[in-house]
Design a protein around this motif. Structure first.
Motif, PDB file in Angstrom:
ATOM      1  N   ILE A 114      -2.242   7.978   5.348  1.00  0.00           N
ATOM      2  CA  ILE A 114      -1.066   7.249   4.871  1.00  0.00           C
ATOM      3  C   ILE A 114      -1.446   6.296   3.743  1.00  0.00           C
ATOM      4  O   ILE A 114      -0.805   6.266   2.686  1.00  0.00           O
ATOM      5  CB  ILE A 114      -0.406   6.474   6.029  1.00  0.00           C
ATOM      6  CG1 ILE A 114       0.210   7.469   7.019  1.00  0.00           C
ATOM      7  CG2 ILE A 114       0.643   5.494   5.520  1.00  0.00           C
ATOM      8  CD1 ILE A 114       0.655   6.844   8.313  1.00  0.00           C
ATOM      9  N   ASP A 115      -2.486   5.518   3.958  1.00  0.00           N
ATOM     10  CA  ASP A 115      -2.901   4.546   2.943  1.00  0.00           C
ATOM     11  C   ASP A 115      -3.367   5.232   1.665  1.00  0.00           C
ATOM     12  O   ASP A 115      -3.089   4.757   0.558  1.00  0.00           O
ATOM     13  CB  ASP A 115      -4.011   3.640   3.487  1.00  0.00           C
ATOM     14  CG  ASP A 115      -3.530   2.711   4.585  1.00  0.00           C
ATOM     15  OD1 ASP A 115      -2.308   2.587   4.777  1.00  0.00           O
ATOM     16  OD2 ASP A 115      -4.382   2.098   5.259  1.00  0.00           O
ATOM     17  N   THR A 116      -4.070   6.343   1.797  1.00  0.00           N
ATOM     18  CA  THR A 116      -4.508   7.072   0.606  1.00  0.00           C
ATOM     19  C   THR A 116      -3.312   7.655  -0.125  1.00  0.00           C
ATOM     20  O   THR A 116      -3.285   7.710  -1.360  1.00  0.00           O
ATOM     21  CB  THR A 116      -5.527   8.164   0.986  1.00  0.00           C
ATOM     22  OG1 THR A 116      -6.581   7.576   1.751  1.00  0.00           O
ATOM     23  CG2 THR A 116      -6.121   8.810  -0.251  1.00  0.00           C
ATOM     24  N   GLY A 117      -2.295   8.075   0.629  1.00  0.00           N
ATOM     25  CA  GLY A 117      -1.064   8.547   0.005  1.00  0.00           C
ATOM     26  C   GLY A 117      -0.369   7.453  -0.788  1.00  0.00           C
ATOM     27  O   GLY A 117       0.176   7.695  -1.873  1.00  0.00           O
ATOM     28  N   MET A 118      -0.378   6.217  -0.246  1.00  0.00           N
ATOM     29  CA  MET A 118       0.229   5.100  -0.985  1.00  0.00           C
ATOM     30  C   MET A 118      -0.578   4.792  -2.242  1.00  0.00           C
ATOM     31  O   MET A 118       0.000   4.480  -3.295  1.00  0.00           O
ATOM     32  CB  MET A 118       0.353   3.878  -0.073  1.00  0.00           C
ATOM     33  CG  MET A 118       1.436   4.042   0.970  1.00  0.00           C
ATOM     34  SD  MET A 118       1.866   2.526   1.828  1.00  0.00           S
ATOM     35  CE  MET A 118       0.693   2.566   3.171  1.00  0.00           C
ATOM     36  N   ALA A 119      -1.890   4.904  -2.166  1.00  0.00           N
ATOM     37  CA  ALA A 119      -2.722   4.710  -3.359  1.00  0.00           C
ATOM     38  C   ALA A 119      -2.393   5.776  -4.404  1.00  0.00           C
ATOM     39  O   ALA A 119      -2.304   5.486  -5.602  1.00  0.00           O
ATOM     40  CB  ALA A 119      -4.201   4.765  -2.983  1.00  0.00           C
ATOM     41  N   ALA A 120      -2.174   7.011  -3.942  1.00  0.00           N
ATOM     42  CA  ALA A 120      -1.817   8.099  -4.860  1.00  0.00           C
ATOM     43  C   ALA A 120      -0.471   7.836  -5.519  1.00  0.00           C
ATOM     44  O   ALA A 120      -0.290   8.102  -6.716  1.00  0.00           O
ATOM     45  CB  ALA A 120      -1.790   9.432  -4.104  1.00  0.00           C
ATOM     46  N   LEU A 121       0.483   7.302  -4.766  1.00  0.00           N
ATOM     47  CA  LEU A 121       1.792   6.988  -5.349  1.00  0.00           C
ATOM     48  C   LEU A 121       1.650   5.918  -6.427  1.00  0.00           C
ATOM     49  O   LEU A 121       2.329   5.978  -7.462  1.00  0.00           O
ATOM     50  CB  LEU A 121       2.767   6.532  -4.266  1.00  0.00           C
ATOM     51  CG  LEU A 121       4.190   6.213  -4.753  1.00  0.00           C
ATOM     52  CD1 LEU A 121       4.831   7.420  -5.429  1.00  0.00           C
ATOM     53  CD2 LEU A 121       5.049   5.739  -3.589  1.00  0.00           C
ATOM     54  N   ASN A 122       0.766   4.963  -6.213  1.00  0.00           N
ATOM     55  CA  ASN A 122       0.521   3.961  -7.253  1.00  0.00           C
ATOM     56  C   ASN A 122       0.013   4.617  -8.536  1.00  0.00           C
ATOM     57  O   ASN A 122       0.377   4.208  -9.642  1.00  0.00           O
ATOM     58  CB  ASN A 122      -0.492   2.913  -6.774  1.00  0.00           C
ATOM     59  CG  ASN A 122       0.138   1.840  -5.921  1.00  0.00           C
ATOM     60  OD1 ASN A 122       1.339   1.847  -5.666  1.00  0.00           O
ATOM     61  ND2 ASN A 122      -0.671   0.905  -5.469  1.00  0.00           N
ATOM     62  N   VAL A 123      -0.832   5.626  -8.391  1.00  0.00           N
ATOM     63  CA  VAL A 123      -1.329   6.364  -9.565  1.00  0.00           C
ATOM     64  C   VAL A 123      -0.168   7.050 -10.279  1.00  0.00           C
ATOM     65  O   VAL A 123      -0.052   6.998 -11.508  1.00  0.00           O
ATOM     66  CB  VAL A 123      -2.411   7.380  -9.146  1.00  0.00           C
ATOM     67  CG1 VAL A 123      -2.748   8.331 -10.304  1.00  0.00           C
ATOM     68  CG2 VAL A 123      -3.666   6.660  -8.664  1.00  0.00           C
ATOM     69  N   LEU A 124       0.718   7.679  -9.506  1.00  0.00           N
ATOM     70  CA  LEU A 124       1.874   8.356 -10.113  1.00  0.00           C
ATOM     71  C   LEU A 124       2.760   7.370 -10.861  1.00  0.00           C
ATOM     72  O   LEU A 124       3.214   7.641 -11.979  1.00  0.00           O
ATOM     73  CB  LEU A 124       2.690   9.067  -9.036  1.00  0.00           C
ATOM     74  CG  LEU A 124       2.009  10.213  -8.282  1.00  0.00           C
ATOM     75  CD1 LEU A 124       2.907  10.723  -7.153  1.00  0.00           C
ATOM     76  CD2 LEU A 124       1.635  11.344  -9.219  1.00  0.00           C
ATOM     77  N   HIS A 125       3.011   6.214 -10.247  1.00  0.00           N
ATOM     78  CA  HIS A 125       3.849   5.203 -10.905  1.00  0.00           C
ATOM     79  C   HIS A 125       3.168   4.639 -12.143  1.00  0.00           C
ATOM     80  O   HIS A 125       3.812   4.417 -13.176  1.00  0.00           O
ATOM     81  CB  HIS A 125       4.176   4.077  -9.927  1.00  0.00           C
ATOM     82  CG  HIS A 125       5.237   4.439  -8.940  1.00  0.00           C
ATOM     83  ND1 HIS A 125       5.436   3.752  -7.777  1.00  0.00           N
ATOM     84  CD2 HIS A 125       6.161   5.424  -8.943  1.00  0.00           C
ATOM     85  CE1 HIS A 125       6.439   4.291  -7.103  1.00  0.00           C
ATOM     86  NE2 HIS A 125       6.893   5.307  -7.789  1.00  0.00           N
ATOM     87  N   ALA A 126       1.872   4.393 -12.052  1.00  0.00           N
ATOM     88  CA  ALA A 126       1.141   3.842 -13.197  1.00  0.00           C
ATOM     89  C   ALA A 126       1.156   4.813 -14.371  1.00  0.00           C
ATOM     90  O   ALA A 126       1.234   4.396 -15.534  1.00  0.00           O
ATOM     91  CB  ALA A 126      -0.293   3.496 -12.802  1.00  0.00           C
ATOM     92  N   ALA A 127       1.098   6.109 -14.087  1.00  0.00           N
ATOM     93  CA  ALA A 127       1.168   7.106 -15.162  1.00  0.00           C
ATOM     94  C   ALA A 127       2.497   7.002 -15.897  1.00  0.00           C
ATOM     95  O   ALA A 127       2.543   7.034 -17.138  1.00  0.00           O
ATOM     96  CB  ALA A 127       0.972   8.513 -14.597  1.00  0.00           C
ATOM     97  N   VAL A 128       3.579   6.849 -15.149  1.00  0.00           N
ATOM     98  CA  VAL A 128       4.902   6.699 -15.768  1.00  0.00           C
ATOM     99  C   VAL A 128       4.947   5.438 -16.622  1.00  0.00           C
ATOM    100  O   VAL A 128       5.469   5.440 -17.744  1.00  0.00           O
ATOM    101  CB  VAL A 128       6.011   6.669 -14.692  1.00  0.00           C
ATOM    102  CG1 VAL A 128       7.366   6.326 -15.316  1.00  0.00           C
ATOM    103  CG2 VAL A 128       6.086   8.002 -13.970  1.00  0.00           C
ATOM    104  N   ALA A 129       4.404   4.350 -16.096  1.00  0.00           N
ATOM    105  CA  ALA A 129       4.398   3.076 -16.831  1.00  0.00           C
ATOM    106  C   ALA A 129       3.633   3.185 -18.146  1.00  0.00           C
ATOM    107  O   ALA A 129       3.921   2.450 -19.094  1.00  0.00           O
ATOM    108  CB  ALA A 129       3.803   1.968 -15.964  1.00  0.00           C
TER     109      ALA A 129
END
Length: 199
Positions: A114-129
């Protein structure tokens, strides 16, 4: 870019150009992943960051059971998030957590994933930013040994998937998000009782 806009603009990109990514953008994207929460601040995850054509090709050669098309493989950055269960079991056996053993059955769900998935979502959001696109896709467990061997990843680390990052190509490839509608708030969010609407 405002965070609300980042969330609403995020989608899975399935067609990339080969243009390189600014080095500073890559660092910001990866660093954003490290800001995710983790149970007990265990921080039981790690990223394999692949930028060179040789490293990316080595990665793609390990994907025997989930072969991605060339339009995805063109992405100049691949980030592979790994989860480490041992870090969580060790952390919660420390005195301040009150457990005296590493018994996995104490965990109602595998927070390392779960925590690694949340870290991955941060990567996805940062790419958009950063004005880029990203795609998260799974790595079948049959391919885990080859991936670990290719990059000397310790056995204790499980890849939860992989993220390709790059400049979206002009031609957009449709995915499930284009053929299925996003459910309304009323269908997902319940207020007070599961049968009650939120607002």
């Amino acid at each position: 870019m405002e965070y609300d806009e980042v969330i609403h603009r995020r989608r899975m990109v399935r067609n990339f150009r080969e243009d390189p990514i600014d080095e500073g953008a890559t660092e910001r994207i990866v660093t954003a992943g490290l800001q995710g929460p983790s149970a007990g601040f265990s921080q039981g995850f790690g990223f394999l960051v692949l930028e060179s054509p040789e490293d990316r090709e080595r990665f793609w050669s390990t994907n025997e059971h989930n072969v991605q098309p060339e339009r995805v493989r063109r992405a100049p950055l691949v980030v592979v998030p790994f989860a480490c269960k041992d870090d969580y079991l060790d952390r919660y056996a420390e005195p301040d957590k009150g457990w005296t053993d590493r018994e996995e059955s104490r965990w109602p769900v595998p927070y390392w994933y779960i925590d690694t998935g949340m870290a991955a979502l941060n990567v996805l959001h940062a790419a958009v930013a950063e004005g880029l696109g990203a795609l998260f896709f799974g790595i079948p467990d049959e391919d885990w040994p080859a991936l670990r061997d290719a990059f000397s990843v310790p056995e204790a680390y499980d890849p939860i998937g992989a993220i390709t990052v790059g400049h979206p190509a002009d031609e957009r490839i449709e995915g499930s998000g284009d053929t299925r509608r996003r459910k309304d708030v009323e269908e997902h969010v319940h207020g007070g009782d599961w049968g009650d609407t939120f607002r």
